[in-house]
Write a protein that holds these residues in place. Structure first.
Motif, PDB file in Angstrom:
ATOM      1  N   TYR A 159       4.791   3.061   3.608  1.00 14.07           N
ATOM      2  CA  TYR A 159       3.451   3.654   3.616  1.00 14.07           C
ATOM      3  C   TYR A 159       3.170   4.449   2.343  1.00 14.07           C
ATOM      4  O   TYR A 159       2.023   4.791   2.072  1.00 14.07           O
ATOM      5  CB  TYR A 159       3.298   4.560   4.836  1.00 14.07           C
ATOM      6  N   GLY A 185       0.819   2.732  -0.553  1.00 16.68           N
ATOM      7  CA  GLY A 185      -0.637   2.816  -0.464  1.00 16.68           C
ATOM      8  C   GLY A 185      -1.156   4.081  -1.119  1.00 16.68           C
ATOM      9  O   GLY A 185      -2.142   4.054  -1.874  1.00 16.68           O
ATOM     10  N   VAL A 186      -0.502   5.210  -0.850  1.00 19.93           N
ATOM     11  CA  VAL A 186      -0.887   6.472  -1.476  1.00 19.93           C
ATOM     12  C   VAL A 186      -0.641   6.423  -2.980  1.00 19.93           C
ATOM     13  O   VAL A 186      -1.440   6.942  -3.780  1.00 19.93           O
ATOM     14  CB  VAL A 186      -0.120   7.639  -0.830  1.00 19.93           C
ATOM     15  N   LEU A 220      -3.494   4.732  -4.644  1.00 18.78           N
ATOM     16  CA  LEU A 220      -4.643   5.630  -4.783  1.00 18.78           C
ATOM     17  C   LEU A 220      -4.445   6.595  -5.953  1.00 18.78           C
ATOM     18  O   LEU A 220      -5.386   6.854  -6.718  1.00 18.78           O
ATOM     19  CB  LEU A 220      -4.850   6.418  -3.487  1.00 18.78           C
ATOM     20  N   HIS A 276       2.374  -2.858  -1.496  1.00 13.58           N
ATOM     21  CA  HIS A 276       1.653  -2.407  -0.298  1.00 13.58           C
ATOM     22  C   HIS A 276       1.084  -3.599   0.472  1.00 13.58           C
ATOM     23  O   HIS A 276       1.217  -3.673   1.706  1.00 13.58           O
ATOM     24  CB  HIS A 276       0.532  -1.458  -0.725  1.00 13.58           C
ATOM     25  N   GLY A 305      -8.471  -4.395   2.079  1.00  6.39           N
ATOM     26  CA  GLY A 305      -7.370  -4.230   1.127  1.00  6.39           C
ATOM     27  C   GLY A 305      -7.142  -5.468   0.293  1.00  6.39           C
ATOM     28  O   GLY A 305      -6.935  -5.382  -0.930  1.00  6.39           O
ATOM     29  N   VAL A 317     -12.075   0.562  -1.807  1.00  7.53           N
ATOM     30  CA  VAL A 317     -10.974   1.473  -1.490  1.00  7.53           C
ATOM     31  C   VAL A 317     -11.449   2.549  -0.517  1.00  7.53           C
ATOM     32  O   VAL A 317     -10.731   2.901   0.446  1.00  7.53           O
ATOM     33  CB  VAL A 317     -10.414   2.102  -2.781  1.00  7.53           C
ATOM     34  N   ALA A 318     -12.654   3.086  -0.738  1.00 10.64           N
ATOM     35  CA  ALA A 318     -13.191   4.093   0.175  1.00 10.64           C
ATOM     36  C   ALA A 318     -13.371   3.521   1.577  1.00 10.64           C
ATOM     37  O   ALA A 318     -13.008   4.165   2.576  1.00 10.64           O
ATOM     38  CB  ALA A 318     -14.521   4.628  -0.360  1.00 10.64           C
ATOM     39  N   HIS A 328     -11.729   1.019   2.811  1.00 10.63           N
ATOM     40  CA  HIS A 328     -10.378   0.770   3.334  1.00 10.63           C
ATOM     41  C   HIS A 328      -9.765   2.046   3.918  1.00 10.63           C
ATOM     42  O   HIS A 328      -9.215   2.035   5.030  1.00 10.63           O
ATOM     43  CB  HIS A 328      -9.504   0.218   2.204  1.00 10.63           C
ATOM     44  N   VAL A 329      -9.875   3.141   3.195  1.00  2.69           N
ATOM     45  CA  VAL A 329      -9.302   4.402   3.656  1.00  2.69           C
ATOM     46  C   VAL A 329     -10.017   4.891   4.919  1.00  2.69           C
ATOM     47  O   VAL A 329      -9.377   5.370   5.876  1.00  2.69           O
ATOM     48  CB  VAL A 329      -9.375   5.459   2.541  1.00  2.69           C
ATOM     49  N   VAL A 373      -8.830   2.897   7.812  1.00  3.37           N
ATOM     50  CA  VAL A 373      -7.494   3.336   8.217  1.00  3.37           C
ATOM     51  C   VAL A 373      -7.587   4.602   9.061  1.00  3.37           C
ATOM     52  O   VAL A 373      -6.906   4.755  10.082  1.00  3.37           O
ATOM     53  CB  VAL A 373      -6.605   3.564   6.976  1.00  3.37           C
ATOM     54  N   ARG A 374      -8.467   5.526   8.646  1.00  8.86           N
ATOM     55  CA  ARG A 374      -8.656   6.748   9.421  1.00  8.86           C
ATOM     56  C   ARG A 374      -9.249   6.454  10.794  1.00  8.86           C
ATOM     57  O   ARG A 374      -8.915   7.102  11.785  1.00  8.86           O
ATOM     58  CB  ARG A 374      -9.567   7.712   8.660  1.00  8.86           C
TER      59      ARG A 374
END
Length: 237
Positions: A42, A45-46, A49, A97, A118, A185-186, A188-189, A192-193
């Motif tokens: 994991y 992924g960070v 970013l 990732h 992604g 990307v926004a 995607h994040v 995920v949230r």
């Protein structure tokens, strides 16, 4: 005494209610995460970013200063190198990732949009990197552009995506494609949230259940055999 009629909710109220319903604060900014998020898979992924943030920051500085600065000054060379290597790390982290999430089947549990955004981000980032290479304004950029030109012309996109046109490629690289990458990307994040991080396969529990099932089958067969032998010995007696 007259009562004023109830006003219909405005579009801002509806937008706020939709946003709060899709992304409540406890999901957008959670206090804790499951223990399996501590796995290294994991982290990439960070890291992707973080590399993207460095790409945008160094790219803004390069765009403001111009080609003469990044080719003929020491600090320009430094920021040009920072931009290049952050791009390399971005793709490196993103590929790990993506492959990691592929083998983990990250689309499980209604997370198909998480996986799709992604994967599309990776596909959009490829032409973003290509337009950056051909926008360097040096011999490398000229060679890359002339080599890519024939390939693009062969599939019929050279008419509106001319890699030998610096102005066009620069516009794609510093404006259009970065906006698309950041938007994806926004999304995607946020997805995920919304859906949470995909949990790992429960291999140990499945193996335990399979072992218990196999033991039960073996035990049942042994019991049947023992019963048969007992009946036979009794008849012989």
């Amino acid at each position: 005494m007259s009562v004023a009629p109830t006003a219909k909710p405005s579009w801002t109220t509806r937008a706020r209610e939709l946003a709060m319903g899709a992304l409540p604060p406890e999901k957008l900014l959670p206090d804790n995460q499951p223990t399996y998020v501590a796995s290294w898979i994991y982290v990439f992924g960070v890291a992707s970013l973080a590399a993207l943030v460095v790409i945008i920051g160094s790219g803004v500085i390069l765009g403001l200063k111009g080609p003469a600065w990044w080719h003929f000054t020491g600090i320009g060379h430094f920021f040009n190198s920072i931009h290049l290597w952050s791009v390399e790390l971005f793709f490196f982290f993103m590929v790990i990732h993506l492959w990691g999430k592929y083998w983990m089947a990250a689309w499980r549990g209604g997370r198909s949009r998480v996986w799709v955004t992604g994967a599309i981000t990776f596909l959009v980032a490829v032409p973003a990197a290509l337009t950056g290479y051909v926008s360097q304004q040096n011999f490398d950029a000229q060679w890359i552009a002339t080599q890519a030109k024939d390939g693009l012309n062969s599939v019929g996109v050279g008419a509106f995506f001319n890699v030998t046109n610096f102005g066009q490629m620069y516009s794609w690289h510093v404006l259009l494609l970065p906006i698309a990458v950041v938007a994806l990307v926004a999304a995607h994040v946020l997805l995920v949230r919304t859906h949470g991080v995909v949990p790992p396969f429960e291999l140990e529990k499945r193996l335990e259940r399979a072992g218990a099932h196999a033991g039960g089958v073996t035990g049942g067969a042994g019991a049947d055999t023992g019963a048969g032998e007992g009946d036979g010995s009794g008849a012989a007696a």
